[in-house]
Design a protein around this motif. Structure first.
Motif, PDB file in Angstrom:
ATOM      1  N   GLY A  23       0.803  -1.211   0.000  1.00  0.00           N
ATOM      2  CA  GLY A  23       0.000   0.000   0.000  1.00  0.00           C
ATOM      3  C   GLY A  23       0.836   1.262   0.000  1.00  0.00           C
ATOM      4  N   ALA A  24       1.895   1.289   0.817  1.00  0.00           N
ATOM      5  CA  ALA A  24       2.709   2.498   0.948  1.00  0.00           C
ATOM      6  C   ALA A  24       3.473   2.814  -0.326  1.00  0.00           C
ATOM      7  CB  ALA A  24       3.686   2.342   2.121  1.00  0.00           C
ATOM      8  N   THR A  25       4.055   1.810  -0.955  1.00  0.00           N
ATOM      9  CA  THR A  25       4.809   2.067  -2.187  1.00  0.00           C
ATOM     10  C   THR A  25       3.877   2.520  -3.312  1.00  0.00           C
ATOM     11  OG1 THR A  25       4.688  -0.310  -2.713  1.00  0.00           O
ATOM     12  CG2 THR A  25       6.684   0.478  -1.640  1.00  0.00           C
ATOM     13  N   SER A  26       2.662   1.994  -3.340  1.00  0.00           N
ATOM     14  CA  SER A  26       1.698   2.423  -4.358  1.00  0.00           C
ATOM     15  C   SER A  26       1.299   3.879  -4.150  1.00  0.00           C
ATOM     16  CB  SER A  26       0.463   1.523  -4.313  1.00  0.00           C
ATOM     17  OG  SER A  26      -0.474   1.920  -5.293  1.00  0.00           O
ATOM     18  N   GLY A  32       3.911  10.856  -6.356  1.00  0.00           N
ATOM     19  CA  GLY A  32       5.196  11.329  -6.866  1.00  0.00           C
ATOM     20  C   GLY A  32       6.250  11.468  -5.794  1.00  0.00           C
ATOM     21  N   LEU A  33       6.120  10.706  -4.700  1.00  0.00           N
ATOM     22  CA  LEU A  33       7.079  10.773  -3.609  1.00  0.00           C
ATOM     23  C   LEU A  33       8.059   9.605  -3.705  1.00  0.00           C
ATOM     24  CD1 LEU A  33       4.623  11.594  -0.686  1.00  0.00           C
ATOM     25  CD2 LEU A  33       5.896  13.181  -2.130  1.00  0.00           C
ATOM     26  N   SER A  34       9.232   9.794  -3.094  1.00  0.00           N
ATOM     27  CA  SER A  34      10.246   8.747  -3.132  1.00  0.00           C
ATOM     28  C   SER A  34       9.948   7.675  -2.093  1.00  0.00           C
ATOM     29  CB  SER A  34      11.630   9.346  -2.852  1.00  0.00           C
ATOM     30  OG  SER A  34      11.722   9.751  -1.494  1.00  0.00           O
ATOM     31  N   ILE A  38       8.368   8.055   1.895  1.00  0.00           N
ATOM     32  CA  ILE A  38       7.231   7.263   2.376  1.00  0.00           C
ATOM     33  C   ILE A  38       7.687   6.348   3.504  1.00  0.00           C
ATOM     34  CG2 ILE A  38       7.244   5.137   0.997  1.00  0.00           C
ATOM     35  CD1 ILE A  38       4.275   7.528   1.339  1.00  0.00           C
ATOM     36  N   GLY A  39       8.951   5.914   3.470  1.00  0.00           N
ATOM     37  CA  GLY A  39       9.475   5.101   4.565  1.00  0.00           C
ATOM     38  C   GLY A  39       9.656   5.913   5.827  1.00  0.00           C
ATOM     39  N   GLY A 227      13.467  -5.683  -2.688  1.00  0.00           N
ATOM     40  CA  GLY A 227      14.305  -4.729  -3.406  1.00  0.00           C
ATOM     41  C   GLY A 227      14.004  -3.285  -3.096  1.00  0.00           C
ATOM     42  N   LYS A 228      13.324  -3.012  -1.968  1.00  0.00           N
ATOM     43  CA  LYS A 228      12.984  -1.648  -1.566  1.00  0.00           C
ATOM     44  C   LYS A 228      13.887  -1.219  -0.410  1.00  0.00           C
ATOM     45  CE  LYS A 228       9.506  -0.969  -4.399  1.00  0.00           C
ATOM     46  NZ  LYS A 228       9.497   0.127  -5.392  1.00  0.00           N
ATOM     47  N   SER A 229      15.197  -1.171  -0.654  1.00  0.00           N
ATOM     48  CA  SER A 229      16.148  -0.861   0.417  1.00  0.00           C
ATOM     49  C   SER A 229      15.946   0.539   0.970  1.00  0.00           C
ATOM     50  CB  SER A 229      17.587  -1.024  -0.095  1.00  0.00           C
ATOM     51  OG  SER A 229      17.831  -2.359  -0.464  1.00  0.00           O
ATOM     52  N   ASP A 230      15.591   1.499   0.091  1.00  0.00           N
ATOM     53  CA  ASP A 230      15.329   2.864   0.565  1.00  0.00           C
ATOM     54  C   ASP A 230      14.205   2.871   1.584  1.00  0.00           C
ATOM     55  OD1 ASP A 230      17.239   4.346  -0.582  1.00  0.00           O
ATOM     56  OD2 ASP A 230      15.950   5.439  -1.970  1.00  0.00           O
ATOM     57  N   LEU A 231      13.191   2.034   1.349  1.00  0.00           N
ATOM     58  CA  LEU A 231      12.060   1.952   2.275  1.00  0.00           C
ATOM     59  C   LEU A 231      12.514   1.387   3.615  1.00  0.00           C
ATOM     60  CD1 LEU A 231       9.004   2.537   2.227  1.00  0.00           C
ATOM     61  CD2 LEU A 231       8.650   0.141   1.717  1.00  0.00           C
TER      62      LEU A 231
END
Length: 311
Positions: A23-26, A32-34, A38-39, A227-231
């Motif tokens: 949900g958060a990545t969507s 338009g946020l990185s 969002i993390g 693969g969402k290391s930034d998150l």
């Protein structure tokens, strides 16, 4: 019975983390946020909700060791245990621009928590200052990240936005499962720890801190695997900022708590050292690799071992 609570809690945490990530990545893509922002905000703060519930409950119950130890212990666990484990799974790249904004807030909030504890109490004035600082940070993070995203999208073909409602449902459901799972887990853990006659400060620093940090742990691990290391990185940074400014701030504002002497003398400085290590690793190579992850994990094992030997 307590072991059943723990098993059920872990199951809910796993399901909640997966739903929250989706949900958060969507939502991040639609707005338009990185992934980092969002993390730091939605995921980082959402997974810290169990700490808020636990600390407020402990404050009203007259257990400052649990209320404060939960926050300090969670921040230590977030960096040494959770970030260390996530880095072992997959090296974590660190966005230079975002971290230049977030690192000072993380460091200053950590120093502020230590400074206020030296007075012997987290009172209402400190609570107001912490909450105001959190609001200012959130506004600044959103504005700067939004401007950066708009600048990058100027020459990028427009993509059809994904429906927002399903993403919100996934996110809210994920947070609900995380909070419910953490509550079951902490209830079981405290029941077992109490039966072993462990001090409340030690329970706060270990059992409760690790239990309420499991949403961050599961979320960061799942993010790394996807693969969402930034998150994963933003989750830890955002959770630590929110733990201090949001949770300690709200707890102090609603029900002031005493600062336990044991935490003032020892655990505060472990939190400061862990924060310094995170900043150093992130800034030295703009990434946290497997070697750094192993070092962080080893430090956490040594810390927990020290607490156990001196219980």
């Amino acid at each position: 019975m307590f072991w059943l609570f723990i098993a059920a809690g872990l199951l809910l945490l796993t399901l909640g983390a997966e739903a929250l990530i989706r949900g958060a990545t969507s939502i991040a893509k639609r707005l338009g946020l990185s992934d980092l922002l969002i993390g730091v905000t939605l995921v980082g703060f959402g997974t810290s909700s169990p700490e808020l519930v636990s600390s407020l409950g402990a404050a009203f119950a007259g257990s400052p060791g649990v209320a404060v130890g939960n926050v300090v212990g969670s921040n230590i666990a977030n960096i040494l245990l959770i970030l260390g484990l996530a880095a072992l799974i997959a090296p974590i790249p660190v966005g230079a621009e975002g971290f230049r904004r977030d690192a000072p807030v993380l460091v200053l909030s950590t120093l502020a928590a230590i400074g206020v504890s030296m007075t012997g109490e987290y009172g209402r004035i400190a609570g107001v200052v912490f909450i105001a600082a959190l609001a200012a940070y959130l506004a600044t993070a959103y504005i700067t990240e939004k401007r950066a995203a708009q600048a990058q999208l100027i020459d990028i073909p427009h993509e059809a936005p994904r429906p927002l409602l399903p993403s919100l449902i996934f996110t809210i459901a994920g947070l609900a499962l995380l909070i419910g799972g953490a509550k079951l887990l902490v209830t079981g853990a405290i029941g077992i720890a109490t039966a072993l006659n462990i001090s409340e400060t030690l329970i706060g620093l270990t059992i409760v801190a690790i239990g309420t940090s499991l949403p961050e742990l599961v979320t960061s691990v799942v993010a790394s695997l996807r693969g969402k290391s930034d998150l994963a990185f933003g989750n830890v940074v955002g959770s630590n900022i929110y733990n201090i400014l949001g949770i300690l701030g709200a707890t102090a504002l609603i029900h002031p708590v005493a600062a336990p002497l044991a935490i003032i003398r020892f655990d505060n400085w472990i939190m400061a050292a862990a924060t310094a290590a995170l900043v150093f690793f992130a800034m030295s190579r703009n990434r946290i690799g497997r070697t750094e992850g192993m070092m962080l994990l080893i430090c956490y094992i040594v810390y927990i071992g020290f607490l156990a030997m001196n219980a």
